[in-house]
Motif scaffolding. Structure first.
Motif, PDB file in Angstrom:
ATOM      1  N   MET A 155       0.821  -1.208   0.000  1.00 28.87           N
ATOM      2  CA  MET A 155       0.000   0.000   0.000  1.00 28.87           C
ATOM      3  C   MET A 155       0.854   1.256   0.000  1.00 28.87           C
ATOM      4  O   MET A 155       0.409   2.311  -0.425  1.00 28.87           O
ATOM      5  N   PHE A 156       2.065   1.149   0.509  1.00 26.73           N
ATOM      6  CA  PHE A 156       2.968   2.298   0.583  1.00 26.73           C
ATOM      7  C   PHE A 156       3.816   2.454  -0.661  1.00 26.73           C
ATOM      8  O   PHE A 156       4.625   3.364  -0.754  1.00 26.73           O
ATOM      9  N   GLY A 157       3.656   1.537  -1.618  1.00 23.43           N
ATOM     10  CA  GLY A 157       4.498   1.570  -2.803  1.00 23.43           C
ATOM     11  C   GLY A 157       3.745   1.955  -4.057  1.00 23.43           C
ATOM     12  O   GLY A 157       2.514   1.959  -4.094  1.00 23.43           O
ATOM     13  N   ARG A 158       4.505   2.260  -5.078  1.00 30.44           N
ATOM     14  CA  ARG A 158       3.989   2.367  -6.437  1.00 30.44           C
ATOM     15  C   ARG A 158       5.053   1.758  -7.338  1.00 30.44           C
ATOM     16  O   ARG A 158       6.191   1.570  -6.913  1.00 30.44           O
ATOM     17  N   ASP A 159       4.702   1.444  -8.567  1.00 32.17           N
ATOM     18  CA  ASP A 159       5.630   0.778  -9.474  1.00 32.17           C
ATOM     19  C   ASP A 159       6.342  -0.384  -8.760  1.00 32.17           C
ATOM     20  O   ASP A 159       7.567  -0.470  -8.727  1.00 32.17           O
ATOM     21  N   LEU A 170      -6.396   3.981 -11.631  1.00 29.50           N
ATOM     22  CA  LEU A 170      -6.984   5.312 -11.439  1.00 29.50           C
ATOM     23  C   LEU A 170      -5.915   6.395 -11.558  1.00 29.50           C
ATOM     24  O   LEU A 170      -6.157   7.459 -12.136  1.00 29.50           O
ATOM     25  N   GLU A 171      -4.731   6.115 -11.030  1.00 25.60           N
ATOM     26  CA  GLU A 171      -3.632   7.093 -11.132  1.00 25.60           C
ATOM     27  C   GLU A 171      -3.254   7.324 -12.587  1.00 25.60           C
ATOM     28  O   GLU A 171      -2.992   8.455 -12.993  1.00 25.60           O
ATOM     29  N   ASN A 172      -3.221   6.257 -13.365  1.00 20.90           N
ATOM     30  CA  ASN A 172      -2.902   6.375 -14.784  1.00 20.90           C
ATOM     31  C   ASN A 172      -3.965   7.149 -15.552  1.00 20.90           C
ATOM     32  O   ASN A 172      -3.663   8.086 -16.283  1.00 20.90           O
ATOM     33  N   VAL A 173      -5.184   6.725 -15.354  1.00 19.18           N
ATOM     34  CA  VAL A 173      -6.282   7.284 -16.140  1.00 19.18           C
ATOM     35  C   VAL A 173      -6.489   8.772 -15.834  1.00 19.18           C
ATOM     36  O   VAL A 173      -6.713   9.578 -16.737  1.00 19.18           O
ATOM     37  N   PHE A 174      -6.385   9.125 -14.555  1.00 15.71           N
ATOM     38  CA  PHE A 174      -6.662  10.516 -14.173  1.00 15.71           C
ATOM     39  C   PHE A 174      -5.390  11.335 -13.924  1.00 15.71           C
ATOM     40  O   PHE A 174      -5.469  12.498 -13.541  1.00 15.71           O
TER      41      PHE A 174
END
Ligand SMILES: [Zn+2]
Lengths: 367, 80
Positions: free
Chosen positions: A160-164, B46-50
């Motif tokens: 939850m604390f990450g992205r990519d 959602l991050e990609n789309v918006f």
């Protein structure tokens, strides 16, 4: 109001408090109210719990007088306090063959509260933003069929604390050098999150990097790890060595251990700058004499009992672990955090050896 | 595509459900398709789309399609 409603409002109020801010006396009062409700709930909805613990528990019952359940009971029995239809997830400790795994049944409420509590605690260390995340594990760790093993559940909590999200290992546990290099190139100038289980980080990242010739330089990374030191102790690897080597092979200077377990997901005890593990507002830790189970004095080593306000769908709010630990004080750690602080000394000798990674059913063992 | 359609498509793609299942009242953890794993895929979608960066509070708070709209409105994504 029903017990369920009372419990939810008391727990939500507790989650609105600062994670390490309540004085111990205030915290105890708040916890006792929640545990009295949990005791009522489990007594009414879990027959084995009711049969084991017939003593009355009220909001005046001190924490040390609450009933506690041996952690291995979750291997022996399918313990739950909600109807089967309400179970949305079954968490399994991934024991090796021949071992019986713990089974932890989660309903939507408990699952949500676990996530919420975990986020509150980790936000104290990471802020609210999410960072590019390197996971020291293989993507294959994710189990199928709705049964989630403890290692995958731990990764999912931190994810939850990450992205990519980038997995650093191949399915055969070798370094995925392409993935690691691409991650480092893209993110070496910015804060990133690295997570793995203690043994995995040591064996399959630190040790593997030393022999691989792959260069990793993540000077702005914050590495979190959990899962216990048992295997590292056998190799004479201390927390200090662990940190030194991470700095040497990956340039990572921010390293935080935490103690937690599959039987109480969401209740994690984070290591502070002083090397102490801290009880958050939603949990408490008590240390008992392994022979007569009486409470030991501050500074004495004994068996760790963990108390968590989160287990509603299964009767696991008060668990006697097989880990040894020492409480060093309350409300007066040099780091400034309130509450109980402690260290973990490893597993009690001669208890059943746990699964192939220590992470199987105990997701942590502290400093 | 307007924002409502983009939102519906993001949920459809991330959760693998039919478009008509994506109603305001659809809630997290009430269908097998919207579990905690799919939730993270949804967040990324959602991050990609918006073109927004959602924080950890947003992830915890996004308990329904309706709530997703409330959260996205914080980032100036408006729904008629
Ligand atoms: Zn401290």
């Amino acid at each position: 109001m029903t017990i369920a409603e009372d419990y939810q409002s008391a727990l939500n109020a507790l989650l609105d408090e600062p994670v390490y801010g309540l004085s111990q006396s205030e915290k105890k009062t708040r916890l006792q109210s929640v545990f009295a409700l949990l005791h009522q709930h489990h007594s009414q909805h879990c027959t084995p719990y009711h049969n084991m613990f017939r003593q009355p528990v009220s909001h005046n019952t001190p924490l040390e007088q609450l009933p506690f359940m041996a952690v291995r009971l979750f291997k022996l029995f399918a313990l739950k306090s909600v109807p089967d239809n309400d179970v949305v997830k079954c968490l399994m400790s991934s024991g090796t063959s021949g071992q019986v795994p713990s089974r932890i049944f989660l309903d939507s409420l408990t699952s949500r509260m676990q996530s919420k509590a975990l986020v509150k605690i980790l936000q104290q260390f990471l802020g609210k933003q999410r960072l590019p995340m390197l996971i020291i594990d293989s993507p294959d760790v994710k189990g199928a069929d709705g049964k989630l093993n403890a290692r995958a559940a731990g990764i999912q909590g931190l994810a939850m604390f990450g992205r990519d999200h980038t997995y650093a290992l191949n399915p055969d546990m070798t370094l995925n050098s392409d993935a690691i290099s691409a991650f480092c190139q893209r993110y070496q100038d910015q804060p990133v999150l690295v997570f793995g289980f203690t043994f995995m980080v040591w064996q399959h990242f630190v040790s593997a990097l030393k022999t691989s010739g792959i260069t990793v330089h993540l000077p702005h990374a914050h590495l979190f790890h959990s899962g216990g030191w048992k295997k590292l102790e056998a190799q004479k690897v201390s927390n200090e060595t662990f940190k030194q080597q991470l700095l040497a092979v990956a340039g990572i200077s921010a390293v935080t251990n935490f103690y937690g377990m599959a039987e109480q997901v969401g209740s994690v005890f984070m290591e502070c700058e002083q090397g102490m593990l801290h009880a958050p507002v939603t949990a408490e830790v008590l240390i008992r004499n392994p022979y007569d189970l009486s409470l030991v004095k501050t500074g004495e080593c004994g068996l760790i009992q963990v108390l968590s306000t989160l287990p509603y769908s299964y009767p696991g709010y008060s668990i006697l672990t097989e880990d040894r630990g020492t409480v060093h004080g309350v409300d007066d750690c040099m780091c400034g955090r309130s509450g109980t602080y402690f260290t973990v000394q490893g597993r009690l000798p001669k208890v059943e050896v746990r699964g192939c990674s220590d992470t199987s059913s105990s997701m942590g063992s502290g400093a | 595509m307007d924002n409502q359609q983009k939102l519906q498509q993001a949920f459809t793609v991330a959760l693998g459900v039919q478009p008509d299942a994506v109603t305001d009242s659809l809630q997290y953890n009430t269908i097998p398709e919207w579990d905690s794993t799919a939730h993270m895929i949804l967040i990324a979608e959602l991050e990609n789309v918006f073109d927004v960066m959602l924080d950890t509070d947003d992830i915890i708070d996004m308990s329904s399609v309706k709530q997703a709209k409330v959260i996205l409105q914080k980032y100036d994504i408006n729904f008629a």
